[in-house]
Design an enzyme around this catalytic site. Structure first.
Site, PDB file in Angstrom:
ATOM      1  N   ASP A 100       1.640  -0.294  -6.308  1.00 19.38           N
ATOM      2  CA  ASP A 100       1.221  -1.481  -5.549  1.00 19.38           C
ATOM      3  C   ASP A 100      -0.208  -1.287  -5.053  1.00 19.38           C
ATOM      4  OD1 ASP A 100       2.182   0.540  -3.729  1.00 19.38           O
ATOM      5  OD2 ASP A 100       2.234  -0.954  -2.129  1.00 19.38           O
ATOM      6  N   GLU A 165       3.982   1.272  -1.096  1.00 17.84           N
ATOM      7  CA  GLU A 165       3.240   2.234  -0.268  1.00 17.84           C
ATOM      8  C   GLU A 165       2.272   1.531   0.661  1.00 17.84           C
ATOM      9  OE1 GLU A 165       0.448   5.218   1.141  1.00 17.84           O
ATOM     10  OE2 GLU A 165      -0.026   3.413   0.038  1.00 17.84           O
TER      11      GLU A 165
HETATM   12  N1  BES Z   1      -4.226   6.293  -0.653  1.00 22.66           N
HETATM   13  C1  BES Z   1      -4.038   5.854   0.674  1.00 22.66           C
HETATM   14  C2  BES Z   1      -3.893   6.979   1.693  1.00 22.66           C
HETATM   15  C3  BES Z   1      -5.150   7.770   1.893  1.00 22.66           C
HETATM   16  C4  BES Z   1      -6.241   7.151   2.456  1.00 22.66           C
HETATM   17  C5  BES Z   1      -5.199   9.084   1.547  1.00 22.66           C
HETATM   18  C6  BES Z   1      -7.407   7.867   2.648  1.00 22.66           C
HETATM   19  C7  BES Z   1      -6.351   9.804   1.736  1.00 22.66           C
HETATM   20  C8  BES Z   1      -7.465   9.181   2.274  1.00 22.66           C
HETATM   21  C9  BES Z   1      -2.789   5.006   0.754  1.00 22.66           C
HETATM   22  O1  BES Z   1      -2.597   4.172  -0.358  1.00 22.66           O
HETATM   23  C10 BES Z   1      -2.888   4.106   1.935  1.00 22.66           C
HETATM   24  O2  BES Z   1      -3.822   3.379   2.079  1.00 22.66           O
HETATM   25  N2  BES Z   1      -1.907   4.168   2.773  1.00 22.66           N
HETATM   26  C11 BES Z   1      -1.778   3.285   3.875  1.00 22.66           C
HETATM   27  C12 BES Z   1      -0.397   3.504   4.412  1.00 22.66           C
HETATM   28  C13 BES Z   1       0.065   2.494   5.397  1.00 22.66           C
HETATM   29  C14 BES Z   1       0.094   1.107   4.875  1.00 22.66           C
HETATM   30  C15 BES Z   1       1.425   2.915   5.898  1.00 22.66           C
HETATM   31  C16 BES Z   1      -2.846   3.571   4.918  1.00 22.66           C
HETATM   32  O3  BES Z   1      -3.213   4.738   5.145  1.00 22.66           O
HETATM   33  O4  BES Z   1      -3.329   2.608   5.500  1.00 22.66           O
HETATM   34 ZN    ZN Z   2      -2.852   4.885  -2.050  1.00 18.73          ZN
END
Ligand code: BES
Ligand code: ZN
Length: 468
Positions: A100, A165
């Site tokens: 997603d 995710e």
């Molecule tokens: N890939 C990201 C997480 C991430 C961001 C890892 C920056 C390392 C550095 C992931 O897809 C993401 O954006 N996760 C969301 C999770 C939330 C919706 C629970 C986030 O961090 O906002």
């Molecule tokens: Zn991600």
């Protein structure tokens, strides 16, 4: 000094290299095909696209030789599982990614269209190119090259690609509990993070947790004339702004009672590790067009970003927002607020504390509703884990320098789930450079990192095979 950007990566020594070179064009075509599916998990109108992305993955996985490929129902967007078990006596690695993506908007700030991927200046441009479809394609390509040359894998692999995710993985925990065998193994590789600076590889050893709420406040049935009623009744927009302002003090500390109670403070060693990172503040600011850093006093920018909790308004609205002026007292106002959390803060507890603080700050006459939109635990992994060491060796062999060990400010709720609930070592092996514009207009993936990433995954699987 930031590490000088380079697209250099070292090819594999075995026949997989020729296979990867020969299939490069086809790989880019598949990558583009995947990116063209607008699988935005947060928007209900894209539910069919999410399913289409899951089906696309299932077809690909079958094509390249994965077994027990299934598009598994969750109640929300499906999870794609597959595996290749070559020898039960070998280690089993669970590979996680998410198909997603974030919404494409604001569209006017894209140089191209978010769901019409294009290769430009050595980068693949398009929503999901980095976060996280590109990283899934890295794993599929590694599998294809290994099966296509060796006919087998150095270890057993189980794939788990979820579709929620970006919406806090709301159905994942229940699905994992109901399908323990599909996510069991010896270690987990999550490829959903990235490098620290330039093209220097990194292993993410910490992620922040998250709690996300929406607050809706209301004071009257309809908007009111601000001349006739102004000064006589509570204004929901004023009140909400004041309530939100009360959540921080002048030092940038969060004032929600109990908020810091469970925070594990940074140790001198943690602080030394943050200080040793090649962080260039001027570059960082220039990269985002900002003029100053801000946040909790007493901590450096990298510490505040990777090792301290935060509270941020993600969106705020209410009243008249059209052109020109309209003199009203809005009937209602709204905000979306999220907190990034660190170990050992409990997201549900913080969510309740935040709700209580908002209610306590609300003036008489204001009706307040708060809903929780998602929670995820923070993650921290010890250095020295053999799987982490295997991944570090693979990165160094591929990109020519040892990886940095970094704590990221973002959240991947499944990392803590795997670690805490299943007791598995989790390696965050990600390949996106920091300027990938994930979640923003013009998201892109450096194709050097993409190609290097495939080689690094193959090397990591080979190295894991030797862990006793
Ligand atoms: N890939 C990201 C997480 C991430 C961001 C890892 C920056 C390392 C550095 C992931 O897809 C993401 O954006 N996760 C969301 C999770 C939330 C919706 C629970 C986030 O961090 O906002
Ligand atoms: Zn991600």
């Amino acid at each position: 000094m930031p590490y000088a950007p380079t697209l250099a990566w070292k090819g594999l020594e075995g026949p997989e290299e020729a296979h990867l070179v020969a299939t490069a064009t086809q790989r880019m075509a598949k990558y583009s095909e995947f990116l063209r599916i607008p699988s935005v998990s947060a928007l209900p109108e894209h539910a069919a696209d999410c399913r289409a992305a899951a089906e696309w993955l299932a077809v690909e996985l079958r094509r390249i030789g994965a077994e027990r490929v299934e598009v598994s129902e969750t109640g929300g967007h499906p999870i794609v599982v597959a595996e290749k078990i070559v020898d039960p006596s070998l280690p089993t690695v669970v590979v996680y990614g998410h198909y997603d993506v974030q919404p494409g908007d604001p569209l006017d700030l894209w140089k191209t269209s978010p769901f019409e991927p294009i290769v430009r200046d050595g980068r693949m441009l398009g929503r999901g190119s980095a976060d996280d479809k590109g990283q899934i394609v890295i794993h599929l390509s590694a599998l294809e090259a290994l099966v296509g040359t060796r006919g087998t894998l150095p270890v057993n692999v189980k794939y788990l690609f979820e579709g929620e995710e970006e919406s806090s993985s709301i159905n994942l925990e229940a699905w994992m509990a109901a399908n323990p065998e599909r996510c069991s193994g010896d270690a987990v590789i999550i490829s959903d993070s990235g490098f620290f600076d330039g093209n220097r590889p990194a292993l993410t050893v910490g992620l922040r947790g998250i709690t996300y709420i929406q607050v809706d406040v209301r004071a009257s049935d309809v908007d009111l004339h601000s001349g006739s009623y102004g000064g006589s009744v509570v204004n929901p927009a004023n009140a909400l702004a004041a309530m939100i302002a009360s959540l921080h003090d002048a030092n940038g500390r969060i004032t929600v009672p109990g908020f810091y109670d469970d925070v594990v403070e940074l140790t001198p060693a943690d602080r030394a590790a943050f200080a040793a990172l090649p962080f260039d503040e001027a570059n960082y600011l220039a990269g985002i067009g900002a003029s100053a850093t801000a946040g909790e006093s007493g901590f450096s920018t990298v510490e505040r970003r990777g090792g301290r909790p935060t509270l941020d308004v993600n969106g705020i609205w209410g009243g008249f927002t059209g052109d020109g002026s309209k003199t009203i007292i809005p009937a209602h106002a709204h905000a979306k607020i999220s907190c990034r959390l660190v170990t050992a803060q409990d997201p549900e507890k913080i969510s309740r504390q935040l709700e209580a603080a908002l209610r306590a700050a609300a003036p008489a006459g204001l009706h307040v509703e708060v809903q929780n939109l998602g929670n995820g635990d923070a993650f921290l992994t010890p250095l020295g884990d053999p799987y982490l060491t295997a991944a570090a060796g693979a990165l160094e062999a591929t990109f020519g320098v040892p990886p940095l060990y970094i704590r990221e400010g973002g959240s991947i709720p499944i990392a803590a789930l795997f670690q805490k609930r299943l007791g598995l070592p989790v390696v965050l092996l990600g390949f996106t450079p920091p300027d990938d514009n994930a979640h923003a207009p013009n998201e892109s993936m450096d194709l050097g990192n993409f190609e290097g990433g495939i080689r690094a995954v193959i090397r990591a699987l080979d190295a894991i095979a030797t862990i006793g």
